[in-house]
Design an enzyme around this catalytic site. Structure first.
Site, PDB file in Angstrom:
ATOM      1  N   SER A  29      55.996 -47.607 -23.518  1.00  0.00           N
ATOM      2  CA  SER A  29      54.867 -48.308 -22.901  1.00  0.00           C
ATOM      3  C   SER A  29      53.537 -47.596 -23.147  1.00  0.00           C
ATOM      4  CB  SER A  29      55.107 -48.473 -21.396  1.00  0.00           C
ATOM      5  OG  SER A  29      55.437 -47.235 -20.796  1.00  0.00           O
ATOM      6  N   HIS A 163      35.911 -89.938  -8.482  1.00  0.00           N
ATOM      7  CA  HIS A 163      36.614 -90.573  -9.617  1.00  0.00           C
ATOM      8  C   HIS A 163      35.721 -90.640 -10.855  1.00  0.00           C
ATOM      9  CE1 HIS A 163      39.455 -92.049  -6.517  1.00  0.00           C
ATOM     10  NE2 HIS A 163      38.345 -92.285  -5.820  1.00  0.00           N
ATOM     11  N   SER A 284      27.544 -76.675 -35.361  1.00  0.00           N
ATOM     12  CA  SER A 284      28.639 -77.161 -36.199  1.00  0.00           C
ATOM     13  C   SER A 284      28.394 -76.715 -37.623  1.00  0.00           C
ATOM     14  CB  SER A 284      28.680 -78.686 -36.129  1.00  0.00           C
ATOM     15  OG  SER A 284      29.348 -79.207 -37.256  1.00  0.00           O
ATOM     16  N   LYS A 290      24.287 -80.670 -34.221  1.00  0.00           N
ATOM     17  CA  LYS A 290      25.131 -80.362 -33.084  1.00  0.00           C
ATOM     18  C   LYS A 290      24.727 -79.091 -32.334  1.00  0.00           C
ATOM     19  CE  LYS A 290      28.499 -82.040 -31.753  1.00  0.00           C
ATOM     20  NZ  LYS A 290      29.862 -82.103 -32.239  1.00  0.00           N
ATOM     21  N   GLU A 297      33.358 -74.546 -22.629  1.00  0.00           N
ATOM     22  CA  GLU A 297      34.685 -74.946 -23.127  1.00  0.00           C
ATOM     23  C   GLU A 297      35.633 -73.748 -23.161  1.00  0.00           C
ATOM     24  OE1 GLU A 297      34.272 -78.312 -26.377  1.00  0.00           O
ATOM     25  OE2 GLU A 297      32.766 -76.780 -26.637  1.00  0.00           O
TER      26      GLU A 297
HETATM   27  N1  ARG Z   1      57.065 -46.827 -18.150  1.00  0.00           N
HETATM   28  C1  ARG Z   1      57.686 -47.287 -16.967  1.00  0.00           C
HETATM   29  C2  ARG Z   1      56.922 -48.442 -16.313  1.00  0.00           C
HETATM   30  O1  ARG Z   1      55.877 -48.741 -16.756  1.00  0.00           O
HETATM   31  C3  ARG Z   1      57.807 -46.187 -15.946  1.00  0.00           C
HETATM   32  C4  ARG Z   1      58.933 -45.304 -16.266  1.00  0.00           C
HETATM   33  C5  ARG Z   1      60.073 -45.509 -15.395  1.00  0.00           C
HETATM   34  N2  ARG Z   1      61.201 -45.424 -16.255  1.00  0.00           N
HETATM   35  C6  ARG Z   1      62.452 -45.287 -15.819  1.00  0.00           C
HETATM   36  N3  ARG Z   1      63.355 -45.219 -16.717  1.00  0.00           N
HETATM   37  N4  ARG Z   1      62.758 -45.172 -14.570  1.00  0.00           N
HETATM   38  O2  ARG Z   1      57.397 -49.043 -15.397  1.00  0.00           O
END
Ligand code: ARG
Length: 468
Positions: A29, A163, A284, A290, A297
């Site tokens: 992560s 409406h 455009s 335009k 949008e």
């Molecule tokens: N990277 C994990 C999260 O974002 C946190 C780590 C927890 N990992 C685990 N194996 N208990 O939730």
């Protein structure tokens, strides 16, 4: 100084084989939770002190750890290449590795009695609290712009619609303040989300709590939380604070999208109620004439992503067993993206609204069609004691007669009217005007100028109180 360990993972001790390469990338992560680095370091600082409180860290160890953490924080702010090149699994491992680089085995000591499960929950709560402050600021700026435009357009009538059909005259200010009211409710939702995030999980351990008697309240205070989470298992499972925040964002997105829809319509040639600001429009590549309302949008379009982020997290949460599950790692990307998007959306909406010029003559012309005062004509009869349904019917007949004669009903003669009902007297035709139709709605919450002024003053006061 890199001390010896079997491998560089936080959890490698019991493993014989290295993870599959694709899976390894899949489970990391760091690419997105690096955004939590400042919060992780703040939590680390507080934890080092908490460990000193229970005799695990000496004063010197705390001092050394704090100095190293400051150094890591500083480098983290300035050395993007350092962050980019890290192979850490997540932000927690990143800091631990960096601490060990700085301090040797002392760097491994900080993780005593704690878990990434509570760390990530704490970091994320701190992020959400700050994120809410940013969004609140942008939302307040948008509300101030509504107030400015509302005050500038207190004399401009427009055709209020239901409406999408012309219904009754209202003030343009009343229309603008309707949107402002909706956005002011979003402020309350943000406030609720901030209160929901305001509890510190540290001390919850992986799920069961911490066996060292760290002072959880002091930890919470040091991190700026006003309370501690009451149950360790819930603390590592709970993402309601993130859902509350996304719900608040979805409310804003919905309101922005509806505002955008109004302005896209108003900018069309059929309405021509607004002059699109060049700075918030595009042209455009083919048609030289335009000017397109792209800012509105895109606001309408991008609101879908915000709602999607809320659904995404709800879907992830549903059916998870109690306690930390790795699924919870999926909470961050959608929320980060929704937050970034919303901050841009609010500032673009604020800028576009501030730069919009309203075409008072067009708005007024549409509002001045006598058909829009037909309800007021019925009210005239009601004041003479006619039951409303009957009054409605008589005015319907007046409109039919006018249509037959090919003119507005206000140009019928008294004789024409009295053929329909003797209740119509000469004052009836003096009454109908766009000004009178608007002025008669002087009830609180109505569209009469004094009512709209009162609504503006009320919102102004509310915002002033919030700013303090
Ligand atoms: N990277 C994990 C999260 O974002 C946190 C780590 C927890 N990992 C685990 N194996 N208990 O939730």
């Amino acid at each position: 100084m890199k001390p010896e360990r079997k491998n560089d993972r936080l959890w490698g001790g019991r493993f014989e084989k290295a993870p599959d390469e694709r899976f390894d990338a899949f489970q990391r992560s760091w690419t997105f939770d690096r955004r939590l680095l400042p919060y992780e370091i703040a939590v680390d600082r507080a934890w080092a002190k908490a460990l000193q409180g229970v005799g695990i860290f000496t004063e010197t160890e705390v001092r050394q750890t704090l100095v190293a953490l400051d150094k890591i924080a500083e480098r983290g702010r300035n050395d993007k290449a350092w962050l980019d090149s890290s192979t850490a699994e997540d932000v927690h491992q990143f800091v631990e590795n960096a601490l060990v680089e700085e301090l040797g085995p002392l760097g491994w000591k900080l993780h005593t009695g704690r878990s990434r499960n509570e760390l990530v929950a704490t970091d994320f709560r701190l992020f959400v609290i700050e994120a809410i402050a940013d969004i609140r600021k942008a939302l307040l700026a948008l509300l101030q712009t509504f107030l400015l435009q509302g005050k500038a357009n207190l004399k401009v009538p427009m055709a209020g619609m239901t409406h999408l059909q012309h219904a009754q005259p209202i003030l343009l200010s009343h229309f603008l303040m309707a949107h402002a009211e909706a956005f002011s409710r979003d402020l309350a939702r943000l406030q609720h989300a901030a209160a929901s995030a305001d509890a510190c999980p540290m001390g919850s351990g992986a799920l069961a709590g911490c066996s060292f008697a760290v002072d959880r309240n002091a930890l919470a205070r040091e991190l700026g939380f006003s309370r501690i989470t009451p149950n360790s298992l819930d603390a590592v499972s709970d993402r309601d604070f993130a859902l509350d925040y996304l719900f608040a964002l979805t409310g804003i997105a919905t309101h922005l999208s509806r505002l955008a829809e109004d302005f896209v319509l108003f900018a069309s040639q059929e309405f021509s109620y607004v002059v699109l600001p060049d700075e918030y429009s595009t042209g455009s590549s083919l048609m030289p004439q335009k000017k397109n309302p792209d800012s509105w949008e895109l606001l309408r379009g991008k609101s879908g992503r915000i709602t999607a982020a809320l659904f995404s997290l709800f879907t992830t949460m549903k059916g998870l067993p109690t306690s930390y599950q790795r699924d919870l790692q999926e909470d961050k990307e959608a929320l980060f993206a929704a937050h970034d998007q919303m901050e841009n959306m609010l500032w673009v909406a604020q800028g576009a609204l501030a730069a919009t010029k309203f075409r008072a003559e067009r708005l007024c012309a549409a509002a001045s069609n006598p058909a829009l005062f037909a309800t007021d004509a019925a009210d005239y009869l009601v004041l003479k004691g006619v039951p409303f349904r009957q009054a409605h019917d008589l005015v319907g007949k007046v409109l039919r007669e006018a249509e037959k004669q090919g003119k507005p009903w206000t140009q019928l003669t008294l004789a024409d009217l009295q053929k329909i009902s003797p209740l119509f007297e000469s004052d009836f035709l003096q009454n109908p005007s766009v000004e009178n139709a608007i002025a008669s709605k002087a009830i609180p919450g109505g569209t009469a100028e004094e009512s709209v002024r009162a609504a503006i003053a009320q919102l102004e006061l509310k915002l002033k109180q919030l700013e303090n």
